[in-house]
Every structure is written in structure tokens, then in C-alpha cells.
Design a protein around this motif. Structure first.
Motif, PDB file in Angstrom:
ATOM      1  N   SER A  28       0.838  -1.205   0.000  1.00  5.35           N
ATOM      2  CA  SER A  28       0.000   0.000   0.000  1.00  5.35           C
ATOM      3  C   SER A  28       0.867   1.247   0.000  1.00  5.35           C
ATOM      4  O   SER A  28       2.058   1.193   0.304  1.00  5.35           O
ATOM      5  N   GLU A  29       0.280   2.363  -0.345  1.00  2.00           N
ATOM      6  CA  GLU A  29       1.046   3.608  -0.408  1.00  2.00           C
ATOM      7  C   GLU A  29       1.685   3.914   0.944  1.00  2.00           C
ATOM      8  O   GLU A  29       2.832   4.367   1.005  1.00  2.00           O
ATOM      9  N   ARG A  44       3.145   8.476  -4.682  1.00  3.38           N
ATOM     10  CA  ARG A  44       2.068   8.539  -5.671  1.00  3.38           C
ATOM     11  C   ARG A  44       2.583   8.957  -7.049  1.00  3.38           C
ATOM     12  O   ARG A  44       2.064   8.511  -8.068  1.00  3.38           O
ATOM     13  N   LYS A  58      -4.895   1.050 -10.356  1.00  4.72           N
ATOM     14  CA  LYS A  58      -5.194   1.371  -8.963  1.00  4.72           C
ATOM     15  C   LYS A  58      -6.697   1.280  -8.739  1.00  4.72           C
ATOM     16  O   LYS A  58      -7.471   1.721  -9.582  1.00  4.72           O
ATOM     17  N   GLN A  60      -9.517   2.206  -5.827  1.00  4.12           N
ATOM     18  CA  GLN A  60      -9.725   2.898  -4.559  1.00  4.12           C
ATOM     19  C   GLN A  60     -10.271   1.932  -3.521  1.00  4.12           C
ATOM     20  O   GLN A  60     -11.177   1.160  -3.803  1.00  4.12           O
ATOM     21  N   GLY A  61      -9.731   1.992  -2.346  1.00  3.84           N
ATOM     22  CA  GLY A  61     -10.193   1.139  -1.264  1.00  3.84           C
ATOM     23  C   GLY A  61      -9.567  -0.241  -1.294  1.00  3.84           C
ATOM     24  O   GLY A  61      -9.747  -1.040  -0.381  1.00  3.84           O
ATOM     25  N   LYS A  62      -8.847  -0.535  -2.364  1.00  5.26           N
ATOM     26  CA  LYS A  62      -8.300  -1.882  -2.515  1.00  5.26           C
ATOM     27  C   LYS A  62      -6.765  -1.864  -2.603  1.00  5.26           C
ATOM     28  O   LYS A  62      -6.094  -2.391  -1.724  1.00  5.26           O
ATOM     29  N   SER A  64      -3.089  -1.307  -5.454  1.00  4.29           N
ATOM     30  CA  SER A  64      -2.546  -1.217  -6.802  1.00  4.29           C
ATOM     31  C   SER A  64      -2.297  -2.619  -7.334  1.00  4.29           C
ATOM     32  O   SER A  64      -1.449  -3.341  -6.823  1.00  4.29           O
TER      33      SER A  64
ATOM     34  N   SER B   2     -13.006  16.797  -9.488  1.00  2.98           N
ATOM     35  CA  SER B   2     -11.828  17.338  -8.810  1.00  2.98           C
ATOM     36  C   SER B   2     -11.450  18.710  -9.377  1.00  2.98           C
ATOM     37  O   SER B   2     -11.726  19.027 -10.533  1.00  2.98           O
ATOM     38  N   ASP B 210     -11.942  -2.161 -12.790  1.00  3.30           N
ATOM     39  CA  ASP B 210     -11.568  -3.160 -11.785  1.00  3.30           C
ATOM     40  C   ASP B 210     -10.753  -4.298 -12.414  1.00  3.30           C
ATOM     41  O   ASP B 210     -10.626  -5.360 -11.822  1.00  3.30           O
TER      42      ASP B 210
END
Lengths: 238, 238
Positions: A28-29, A44, A58, A60-62, A64, B2, B210
Motif C-alpha cells: 500500500s502507499e 504517488r 489502482k 480505490q479502497g483496494k 494497486s 476534482s 476493476d
DNA sequence: TAGTGGTCTAGACCACGTC
DNA sequence: ACGTGGTCTAGACCACTAC
């Protein structure tokens, strides 16, 4: 060298060496922050390079996810030269220089390169032999105020290597176009064509980092030896 | 949405509308910080998108230079669909659906799409007519668990629009390959070929965000109507 | 709820180009 | 000397996934 670029190269090597395989999650980052002792934004930036090159996706929430890199594909995409390709592919190939000297520029090309008519350009013509057959003709037109001449040894090796390493110039970007054109008399004379009536033509304009146009190239490929592979991301224009 | 994406779209529009023309300098990053009331890193993210897309070149100590965008070029590069291209080019064109239904998957394709043999796939075949001539055949193979069916109206319009807007799926990325192949009986039957013996074949695998592979496409183009334009940056692997 | 990536900030220091 | 872009930081808040 910047930290994020070093981290990128490190992770790229890890993926290419199969230390991470397709489907794996990278650390993870936050873990990478600890590993490399840098800030998260730096991590990043490195991951973004991997993303652009198609190494990872990537979520999100999971995390890379490492993607399936087809190692045997021809990455003619991006700005890569014949020599670099050949090295990458270990092709049994040979380059023959058939022209290397000054040429008065044609009106069309003068326009294109934004030179005044009659200015000489450096003209380089090379044949690419693979497995004994001439399957590619490369024609390069170089602006002499930037590249005055090319030693034949450099022409047989890599033009870009010479321009970057010996001349110390920084290549910035290129615009390229691929079409299929009818063959010319010259194609017939110089290439090992079979019954072909057409060749694939890749035309490029190459610019330095300071936006100077310094090269126009026409690369003519035998149909059956041409292959172009590309990775593309969908940009959500939300 | 964004901030950096909004700023990117704003600047992109400014360039496309010629409020900045080729050779101009964009306002400096510090000026843009004031204009948009955001931090510098946010401005830099927006500028990076312009950079990647070939709109600008940044030069340290100088500024961001607007590049010459060839507006009439075919940006077949990136992940853009036929319909989007057509809109962009205002082409006089028409789509004819010749197949749209389930098909038992072949062994080769099953392997490719990672499906078990015999699983049905959604097969869509379309002819693209430009100025009255059939110059492209598109064959799409879709994984039914993700895209169960396509209304004919959607197939005649835009497949990606249907997948993204109606099905609410997010397309992530694609791997594509361009080669030149000998024509088949089907090409001869369906396309308005002249004396051609070959067609340009663009094969793509398309993935969701995904990383699910959901589509394989084979797009066959008449030689004289094929053109691919690409912008590429040299990545200094320093 | 905990962990992941996505966005944004305010400030710092450096390298380069222009004058 | 000054303004430009290049890099990096430490921290914040949000959105999403997984459990």
C-alpha cells in the motif's frame, strides 16, 4: 535523479523481474512511504508512472494491482527507436546505410521543417535487414543547425543514442502517423518485397525539449513484418 | 469533480478555442494559483494532463508553451471509439449491424477471454460506411456476465456510450495491436474492396476499471482509409 | 471500523532561463 | 537578482472496499 523516478524504476524492475506477478497487489502507499522513507505524494508520483505505462491499475479502497505485461509484444508505442526495439527483441538484424549526407531541401519539406527553401538538410537513408531480408527502409531528414552530421558508425547503431549521448541534446516528443501507401519504384528496388503492392509508412516529426523541430522521418515497413502494440487508458472526461 | 480536472478542462478549452495559440506561454504556475485560488500542486496536476495530451511543453525557467495541435488529425490513439471519432470528424458515415446475438465461444477466444469453453459470448458485427462505401468491419466479442445484450439502436450509435451511460460501467484501459493481414472471404463479401489483397486489422482487449476483461474487438480497415496518429513523449530513463 | 487510494494544502528548497 | 518550473514534505479530509 529524483526520488520518485528512482522508486518508479525500482518498482518497475520488481515487476519485470516477476517479484510481483499479474494480479498481485503492490504494497500500500502507506507501506511504501515507510519502505522508501519519503512522503506519500512522492510515492504517488512513482505509482502514476507505473499507471501510465500500463504496469498497474489502482483501485480505490483496494490497492494497486499488477497487470499482465505481455513481454513479447512489440512496444513500438511511445518514442522508441529501431535500435532500442531490436535490443529489446534480440532480433537477428542488420542496418545498411545507403545515404548519409547533405541534400538541398525540397519545397514541401522546407515548409514542413520551417526552413527556407534551399537550406541543406542532412539526409540519412538506412535499410533494416531482419533474417537476411530487407524489410524496412528508414529515411531521416535532420536540421543541420542542430545535427550537422552523423558518423556512419552512429547511423548503423542508434541515431537517438548519438543525438542524446554524443551531441547532448534532449529529445522531447514526437508526432507520428501511420498509413498504408502504395509501393514506389525505390521500395521495389531496395526491399525484399514479395507480391506486395503496399507498405506501411510511419511518418514522424521529432522535437527537442525546447520545442525545436529537428527531424522528420519516414519509415517504410513490409506489410507482413509490421506490428504496433499500444496501451491506452480511458480518460474519464467527467 | 476534482479541482485539477476542472482546471485542466478549462485550460484545454482555452487552447482549443485559440485563446492561446501555438507558441504562446500559458500564465505561470504562480499566476494560475492566484487565478484559480488553489495550491500550486493542484495547478501542476492540471498542467500534467495538458502535457500528457500533447497540448503544452514545459520548459524549466521559462514556462509552459502551447504546442501546435493538428486539429484535423485522426486521433485514433488513446481509447476512443468509432462513434466518438466520427463525431469529432463530422464524417459522412453510417453503421450497419449485421450480427447481434449470442455465440458459443471458440476455444481460442475462450482462452483469451478467460472463459470456459462453450460459454456464450455476445457477438456484434458492424459495417462502417463512409461516403457510401463499406470501409471498416468491426467485430466485438462481449462477456455476457458483464454486457448481457446490446439494443440494436445502441449498436448503431455508440457501444461505449451504452456501456458507460446505460450499464453504468467504468471502462479502464485497453491493449491494442495493429497489423496488416491478408483479406478473408468475408472481407471480400462485405467490404467495398478494390484490388486490395490486405486490410489493416486493429485488435483490442478492453478492461473495466476493476481490471475485468470484458471485450475483445477486431476492427478491419480498408488500406486507403486507415490512418493512425499518435503523440508520444520521450521518457528520460535517467 | 480499519485500511486503501483520491484530493488538496502551505510551505520549502532547488535548477534553470532571462536580464 | 528574479521569475520560472521541478521536487518534496507533513498533514488533512474524503470516498471506497473489505470485514
Amino acid at each position: 535523479m529524483s526520488k520518485f523516478n528512482e522508486i518508479f524504476l525500482d518498482l518497475e524492475a520488481a515487476i519485470l523481474n516477476q517479484r510481483f506477478i499479474s494480479g498481485d497487489l503492490l504494497p500500500s502507499e502507506n507501506e511504501l512511504v515507510k519502505t522508501y522513507n519519503v512522503s506519500r505524494e512522492t510515492i504517488r508520483k512513482a505509482l502514476n508512472l507505473l499507471l501510465e505505462k500500463g504496469y498497474i491499475q489502482k483501485i480505490q479502497g483496494k490497492g494497486s494491482i499488477v497487470l499482465d505485461i505481455k513481454r513479447f509484444d512489440f512496444p513500438v508505442s511511445g518514442l522508441t527507436s529501431y535500435k532500442e526495439l531490436q535490443d529489446a527483441q534480440n532480433m537477428n538484424s542488420q542496418t545498411i546505410v545507403v545515404s548519409n549526407g547533405l541534400l538541398p531541401v525540397s519545397e514541401e519539406l522546407a515548409n514542413h521543417l520551417k526552413l527556407s527553401v534551399g537550406t541543406p538538410v542532412l539526409y540519412l537513408e538506412r535499410l533494416r535487414k531482419v533474417h537476411g531480408e530487407v524489410v524496412i527502409i528508414d529515411k531521416d531528414y535532420l536540421v543541420t543547425s542542430i545535427v550537422p552530421s552523423i558518423p556512419n558508425e552512429a547511423a548503423e547503431d542508434s541515431l537517438y543514442h548519438y543525438i542524446e549521448q554524443t551531441l547532448g541534446l534532449s529529445i522531447g516528443y514526437a508526432q507520428k502517423e501511420i498509413t498504408v501507401d502504395p509501393i514506389t519504384e525505390e521500395d521495389k528496388r531496395l526491399m525484399d518485397l514479395q507480391e506486395d503492392t503496399h507498405v506501411v509508412v510511419v511518418r514522424s516529426d521529432v522535437y527537442l525539449e525546447d520545442t525545436t523541430l529537428f527531424q522528420h522521418t519516414e519509415s517504410r515497413h513490409r506489410l507482413d513484418r509490421f506490428r504496433f502494440v499500444d496501451f491506452a487508458r480511458r480518460r474519464n472526461s467527467l
